[in-house]
Design a protein around this motif. Sequence first.
Motif, PDB file in Angstrom:
ATOM      1  N   ILE A   1     -23.891 -18.897   4.562  1.00 30.24           N
ATOM      2  CA  ILE A   1     -24.422 -17.588   5.123  1.00 30.24           C
ATOM      3  C   ILE A   1     -25.546 -17.576   5.945  1.00 30.24           C
ATOM      4  N   PHE A   2     -25.588 -18.572   6.241  1.00 33.26           N
ATOM      5  CA  PHE A   2     -26.379 -19.018   8.164  1.00 33.26           C
ATOM      6  C   PHE A   2     -25.133 -19.084   9.675  1.00 33.26           C
ATOM      7  N   PHE A   3     -24.307 -19.994   8.822  1.00 35.41           N
ATOM      8  CA  PHE A   3     -23.124 -20.404   9.719  1.00 35.41           C
ATOM      9  C   PHE A   3     -22.366 -18.869  10.016  1.00 35.41           C
ATOM     10  N   LEU A   4     -21.683 -17.525   8.981  1.00 35.38           N
ATOM     11  CA  LEU A   4     -21.433 -16.807   9.088  1.00 35.38           C
ATOM     12  C   LEU A   4     -21.893 -15.919   9.899  1.00 35.38           C
ATOM     13  N   CYS A   5     -23.635 -15.895   9.765  1.00 36.08           N
ATOM     14  CA  CYS A   5     -24.070 -15.281  10.564  1.00 36.08           C
ATOM     15  C   CYS A   5     -24.073 -15.361  12.365  1.00 36.08           C
ATOM     16  N   VAL A   6     -23.873 -16.879  12.297  1.00 36.99           N
ATOM     17  CA  VAL A   6     -23.850 -17.664  14.136  1.00 36.99           C
ATOM     18  C   VAL A   6     -22.240 -17.439  14.666  1.00 36.99           C
ATOM     19  N   GLY A   7     -21.392 -16.344  13.463  1.00 44.42           N
ATOM     20  CA  GLY A   7     -20.130 -16.729  13.768  1.00 44.42           C
ATOM     21  C   GLY A   7     -19.186 -18.036  13.974  1.00 44.42           C
ATOM     22  N   GLU A   8     -19.574 -18.971  13.076  1.00 42.73           N
ATOM     23  CA  GLU A   8     -19.299 -20.373  12.933  1.00 42.73           C
ATOM     24  C   GLU A   8     -18.521 -20.453  11.381  1.00 42.73           C
ATOM     25  N   ILE A   9     -17.641 -19.261  11.481  1.00 41.49           N
ATOM     26  CA  ILE A   9     -16.713 -19.182   9.862  1.00 41.49           C
ATOM     27  C   ILE A   9     -15.873 -20.977   9.250  1.00 41.49           C
ATOM     28  N   GLY A  10     -15.235 -21.634  10.106  1.00 43.66           N
ATOM     29  CA  GLY A  10     -14.872 -22.705   9.584  1.00 43.66           C
ATOM     30  C   GLY A  10     -16.132 -23.230   9.712  1.00 43.66           C
ATOM     31  N   HIS A  11     -17.255 -23.784   9.782  1.00 45.75           N
ATOM     32  CA  HIS A  11     -18.682 -24.617   8.868  1.00 45.75           C
ATOM     33  C   HIS A  11     -18.681 -24.339   8.002  1.00 45.75           C
ATOM     34  N   ALA A  12     -18.568 -22.714   8.435  1.00 42.36           N
ATOM     35  CA  ALA A  12     -19.347 -21.484   6.908  1.00 42.36           C
ATOM     36  C   ALA A  12     -18.564 -22.422   5.933  1.00 42.36           C
ATOM     37  N   LEU A  13     -17.661 -22.073   5.836  1.00 46.42           N
ATOM     38  CA  LEU A  13     -16.419 -22.637   4.626  1.00 46.42           C
ATOM     39  C   LEU A  13     -16.121 -24.011   4.224  1.00 46.42           C
ATOM     40  N   ALA A  14     -16.618 -24.570   5.408  1.00 48.24           N
ATOM     41  CA  ALA A  14     -16.656 -26.352   5.003  1.00 48.24           C
ATOM     42  C   ALA A  14     -18.013 -26.812   4.200  1.00 48.24           C
ATOM     43  N   ASN A  15     -18.813 -25.824   5.266  1.00 48.16           N
ATOM     44  CA  ASN A  15     -19.847 -26.138   4.016  1.00 48.16           C
ATOM     45  C   ASN A  15     -20.075 -25.755   2.567  1.00 48.16           C
ATOM     46  N   PHE A  16     -19.222 -24.401   2.003  1.00 44.28           N
ATOM     47  CA  PHE A  16     -19.502 -24.283   1.265  1.00 44.28           C
ATOM     48  C   PHE A  16     -18.397 -24.397   0.380  1.00 44.28           C
ATOM     49  N   ALA A  17     -17.096 -25.558   0.640  1.00 41.50           N
ATOM     50  CA  ALA A  17     -16.527 -26.398  -0.147  1.00 41.50           C
ATOM     51  C   ALA A  17     -16.859 -27.831  -0.624  1.00 41.50           C
ATOM     52  N   VAL A  18     -17.227 -28.036   0.086  1.00 40.36           N
ATOM     53  CA  VAL A  18     -18.418 -29.634  -0.023  1.00 40.36           C
ATOM     54  C   VAL A  18     -19.166 -28.951  -0.693  1.00 40.36           C
ATOM     55  N   GLY A  19     -19.825 -28.843  -0.095  1.00 39.09           N
ATOM     56  CA  GLY A  19     -21.091 -28.405  -1.704  1.00 39.09           C
ATOM     57  C   GLY A  19     -21.305 -28.521  -2.698  1.00 39.09           C
ATOM     58  N   LEU A  20     -19.895 -27.068  -2.829  1.00 37.83           N
ATOM     59  CA  LEU A  20     -19.456 -26.811  -4.030  1.00 37.83           C
ATOM     60  C   LEU A  20     -19.001 -27.831  -5.073  1.00 37.83           C
ATOM     61  N   PHE A  21     -17.857 -28.914  -3.971  1.00 36.68           N
ATOM     62  CA  PHE A  21     -17.748 -29.474  -5.209  1.00 36.68           C
ATOM     63  C   PHE A  21     -18.747 -30.401  -5.402  1.00 36.68           C
ATOM     64  N   LEU A  22     -19.470 -30.877  -4.496  1.00 30.28           N
ATOM     65  CA  LEU A  22     -20.966 -32.087  -4.351  1.00 30.28           C
ATOM     66  C   LEU A  22     -21.888 -31.567  -5.718  1.00 30.28           C
ATOM     67  N   TRP A  23     -21.448 -30.221  -5.934  1.00 31.90           N
ATOM     68  CA  TRP A  23     -22.928 -29.804  -7.442  1.00 31.90           C
ATOM     69  C   TRP A  23     -22.213 -29.829  -8.006  1.00 31.90           C
ATOM     70  N   SER A  24     -21.069 -30.051  -8.218  1.00 32.64           N
ATOM     71  CA  SER A  24     -20.714 -30.888  -9.405  1.00 32.64           C
ATOM     72  C   SER A  24     -21.160 -31.698 -10.016  1.00 32.64           C
ATOM     73  N   PHE A  25     -21.628 -33.028  -8.779  1.00 33.92           N
ATOM     74  CA  PHE A  25     -22.075 -33.791  -8.854  1.00 33.92           C
ATOM     75  C   PHE A  25     -23.975 -34.212  -8.864  1.00 33.92           C
ATOM     76  N   PHE A  26     -24.363 -33.264  -8.499  1.00 34.56           N
ATOM     77  CA  PHE A  26     -25.003 -33.092  -8.863  1.00 34.56           C
ATOM     78  C   PHE A  26     -26.146 -33.027  -7.011  1.00 34.56           C
ATOM     79  N   LEU A  27     -25.064 -33.334  -5.721  1.00 36.07           N
ATOM     80  CA  LEU A  27     -25.085 -34.341  -4.606  1.00 36.07           C
ATOM     81  C   LEU A  27     -24.789 -32.878  -3.350  1.00 36.07           C
ATOM     82  N   GLY A  28     -24.925 -32.041  -4.164  1.00 33.40           N
ATOM     83  CA  GLY A  28     -24.703 -30.681  -3.234  1.00 33.40           C
ATOM     84  C   GLY A  28     -26.014 -30.512  -1.880  1.00 33.40           C
TER      85      GLY A  28
END
Length: 84
Positions: free
Chosen positions: A30-57
Amino acid sequence: MPEFYNPSNGHKVVVINWNVFLGAFLFGPIFFLCVGEIGHALANFAVGLFLWSFFLGWIVWIGYAVVSPKIVSEKWLKRGYKKE
């Protein structure tokens, strides 16, 4: 505190590294969306979502928080601002 200015209109921007770090740490993509870094926001979300499935987000949020001041500074340089 890095300061950036736009040579064409004199607009100044101050990047307060501690605030950027805290924003990225607490709000993640959400922070990266607010500062206009959409690519980093999507990467942060996608990788975080994947790693949260292993409790490593949390690793993604900490990693992005550490490099977030550099990401935000680079954003201003790419937009044509000069570092003071």
